[in-house]
Write a protein that holds these residues in place. Sequence first.
Motif, PDB file in Angstrom:
ATOM      1  N   SER A  24       0.923  -1.365  -0.186  1.00 20.56           N
ATOM      2  CA  SER A  24      -0.199  -0.051  -0.141  1.00 20.56           C
ATOM      3  C   SER A  24       0.938   1.420  -0.002  1.00 20.56           C
ATOM      4  CB  SER A  24      -0.871   0.074   1.142  1.00 20.56           C
ATOM      5  OG  SER A  24      -1.692   1.290   1.433  1.00 20.56           O
ATOM      6  N   SER A  25       1.915   1.395   1.047  1.00 20.06           N
ATOM      7  CA  SER A  25       2.826   2.554   1.045  1.00 20.06           C
ATOM      8  C   SER A  25       3.536   2.720  -0.239  1.00 20.06           C
ATOM      9  CB  SER A  25       3.888   2.102   2.046  1.00 20.06           C
ATOM     10  OG  SER A  25       3.238   2.113   3.126  1.00 20.06           O
ATOM     11  N   ASN A  26       3.666   1.682  -1.126  1.00 23.87           N
ATOM     12  CA  ASN A  26       4.366   1.744  -2.161  1.00 23.87           C
ATOM     13  C   ASN A  26       3.646   2.014  -3.671  1.00 23.87           C
ATOM     14  OD1 ASN A  26       6.936   1.158  -1.153  1.00 23.87           O
ATOM     15  ND2 ASN A  26       6.772  -1.085  -1.252  1.00 23.87           N
ATOM     16  N   SER A  27       2.318   2.054  -3.650  1.00 25.23           N
ATOM     17  CA  SER A  27       1.578   2.074  -4.434  1.00 25.23           C
ATOM     18  C   SER A  27       1.016   3.554  -4.878  1.00 25.23           C
ATOM     19  CB  SER A  27       0.200   1.371  -4.509  1.00 25.23           C
ATOM     20  OG  SER A  27      -0.625   1.621  -5.302  1.00 25.23           O
ATOM     21  N   THR A  28       0.759   3.923  -6.177  1.00 22.50           N
ATOM     22  CA  THR A  28       0.563   5.309  -6.187  1.00 22.50           C
ATOM     23  C   THR A  28      -0.854   5.341  -6.633  1.00 22.50           C
ATOM     24  OG1 THR A  28       1.199   4.994  -8.815  1.00 22.50           O
ATOM     25  CG2 THR A  28       2.859   5.949  -7.377  1.00 22.50           C
ATOM     26  N   ASN A  29      -1.619   4.378  -6.803  1.00 22.75           N
ATOM     27  CA  ASN A  29      -2.938   4.419  -7.164  1.00 22.75           C
ATOM     28  C   ASN A  29      -3.748   4.426  -5.701  1.00 22.75           C
ATOM     29  OD1 ASN A  29      -5.615   2.977  -7.544  1.00 22.75           O
ATOM     30  ND2 ASN A  29      -5.164   2.428  -9.599  1.00 22.75           N
ATOM     31  N   THR A  30      -4.698   5.273  -5.726  1.00 20.80           N
ATOM     32  CA  THR A  30      -5.483   5.428  -4.545  1.00 20.80           C
ATOM     33  C   THR A  30      -6.459   4.358  -4.217  1.00 20.80           C
ATOM     34  OG1 THR A  30      -5.290   7.951  -5.075  1.00 20.80           O
ATOM     35  CG2 THR A  30      -6.853   7.063  -3.319  1.00 20.80           C
ATOM     36  N   SER A  31      -7.058   3.743  -5.231  1.00 27.47           N
ATOM     37  CA  SER A  31      -8.013   2.732  -5.111  1.00 27.47           C
ATOM     38  C   SER A  31      -6.949   1.351  -4.603  1.00 27.47           C
ATOM     39  CB  SER A  31      -8.636   2.403  -6.199  1.00 27.47           C
ATOM     40  OG  SER A  31      -9.568   3.204  -6.635  1.00 27.47           O
ATOM     41  N   MET A  32      -5.999   1.293  -5.172  1.00 28.32           N
ATOM     42  CA  MET A  32      -4.907   0.083  -4.671  1.00 28.32           C
ATOM     43  C   MET A  32      -4.551   0.040  -3.303  1.00 28.32           C
ATOM     44  SD  MET A  32      -3.765  -2.784  -5.720  1.00 28.32           S
ATOM     45  CE  MET A  32      -2.852  -3.319  -7.055  1.00 28.32           C
ATOM     46  N   LYS A  33      -4.133   1.413  -2.905  1.00 28.24           N
ATOM     47  CA  LYS A  33      -3.713   1.732  -1.574  1.00 28.24           C
ATOM     48  C   LYS A  33      -4.860   1.439  -0.597  1.00 28.24           C
ATOM     49  CE  LYS A  33      -0.475   5.721  -1.865  1.00 28.24           C
ATOM     50  NZ  LYS A  33       0.454   5.119  -1.243  1.00 28.24           N
ATOM     51  N   THR A  34      -6.153   1.808  -0.905  1.00 30.53           N
ATOM     52  CA  THR A  34      -7.289   1.617  -0.080  1.00 30.53           C
ATOM     53  C   THR A  34      -7.464   0.221   0.317  1.00 30.53           C
ATOM     54  OG1 THR A  34      -8.246   3.744  -0.544  1.00 30.53           O
ATOM     55  CG2 THR A  34      -9.717   2.020   0.333  1.00 30.53           C
ATOM     56  N   LEU A  35      -7.424  -0.492  -0.848  1.00 29.69           N
ATOM     57  CA  LEU A  35      -7.685  -2.145  -0.966  1.00 29.69           C
ATOM     58  C   LEU A  35      -6.671  -2.606  -0.083  1.00 29.69           C
ATOM     59  CD1 LEU A  35      -8.949  -3.014  -4.336  1.00 29.69           C
ATOM     60  CD2 LEU A  35     -10.394  -2.699  -2.465  1.00 29.69           C
ATOM     61  N   LEU A  36      -5.461  -2.343  -0.236  1.00 28.82           N
ATOM     62  CA  LEU A  36      -4.327  -2.887   0.190  1.00 28.82           C
ATOM     63  C   LEU A  36      -4.286  -2.899   1.836  1.00 28.82           C
ATOM     64  CD1 LEU A  36      -1.496  -2.632  -2.263  1.00 28.82           C
ATOM     65  CD2 LEU A  36      -2.476  -4.809  -1.509  1.00 28.82           C
ATOM     66  N   ARG A  37      -4.732  -1.518   2.171  1.00 28.38           N
ATOM     67  CA  ARG A  37      -5.034  -1.283   3.599  1.00 28.38           C
ATOM     68  C   ARG A  37      -5.949  -2.223   4.277  1.00 28.38           C
ATOM     69  NH1 ARG A  37      -3.979   5.030   2.942  1.00 28.38           N
ATOM     70  NH2 ARG A  37      -1.888   5.129   2.984  1.00 28.38           N
ATOM     71  N   SER A  38      -7.153  -2.303   3.436  1.00 26.21           N
ATOM     72  CA  SER A  38      -8.301  -3.103   3.904  1.00 26.21           C
ATOM     73  C   SER A  38      -7.659  -4.521   4.082  1.00 26.21           C
ATOM     74  CB  SER A  38      -9.545  -3.101   2.909  1.00 26.21           C
ATOM     75  OG  SER A  38      -9.949  -1.830   2.919  1.00 26.21           O
ATOM     76  N   CYS A  39      -7.135  -5.166   3.173  1.00 24.27           N
ATOM     77  CA  CYS A  39      -6.378  -6.215   3.255  1.00 24.27           C
ATOM     78  C   CYS A  39      -5.609  -6.353   4.362  1.00 24.27           C
ATOM     79  CB  CYS A  39      -5.445  -6.660   1.972  1.00 24.27           C
ATOM     80  SG  CYS A  39      -6.555  -6.998   0.746  1.00 24.27           S
ATOM     81  N   SER A  40      -4.840  -5.447   4.606  1.00 26.46           N
ATOM     82  CA  SER A  40      -3.811  -5.452   5.852  1.00 26.46           C
ATOM     83  C   SER A  40      -4.800  -5.555   7.141  1.00 26.46           C
ATOM     84  CB  SER A  40      -2.964  -4.278   6.105  1.00 26.46           C
ATOM     85  OG  SER A  40      -2.243  -4.379   7.029  1.00 26.46           O
TER      86      SER A  40
END
Length: 185
Positions: A90-106
């Motif tokens: 998530s921290s390395n992603s530049t895509n806002t939607s991807m960041k959000t999804l990965l934080r949810s996964c975390s």
Amino acid sequence: MKIIMSPLPLLISLLLLLFLSTHSISISPPPPQNLIQKTCSTNTYYDLCMSSLSGDPKSQDSDVRGLSSIIINLAISNSTNTSSYALSLSSNSTNTSMKTLLRSCSAKYSNASQALRLSMDAIQKNSFDDAFVHVSAAGEYPNVCRVLFRQQPKLVYPPEMMKREVVLERLCVVALDIISLLIQY
């Protein structure tokens, strides 16, 4: 009178001694590996069960409850590491939607870790039914992550996350199978 002994009885005695020392009969209890094999023999994922338990030195002195704790600790390690991994993606992603999804996964993997810790507490209290429920929940949390990605068809579920999800789910199934043995006792 001089007594002459034949070398034959001495030779037979030495051969018998040699035979007994190389073919000794053990009356010690069966090695713990037998408990691991017996425990894993009814398990859905026999190979994962065997490799996980045989690979942990603590399993040699464990009873079935101890074996369940070893598997649950492996699942805790997997879920904790995967939570951290998702957060780093998530921290390395530049895509806002991807960041959000990965934080949810975390967060889902963190929830899985918490559920697994609760199962350890339940096992210590002989509340095997409660432990079963907590491990079942832990095995389901990663599915939410995958479903979130399916809802976003333009985003690709990271292959490493999928691998980790499968491992956690299987570790939880192994733990559930072992806890089922504890419930039967």
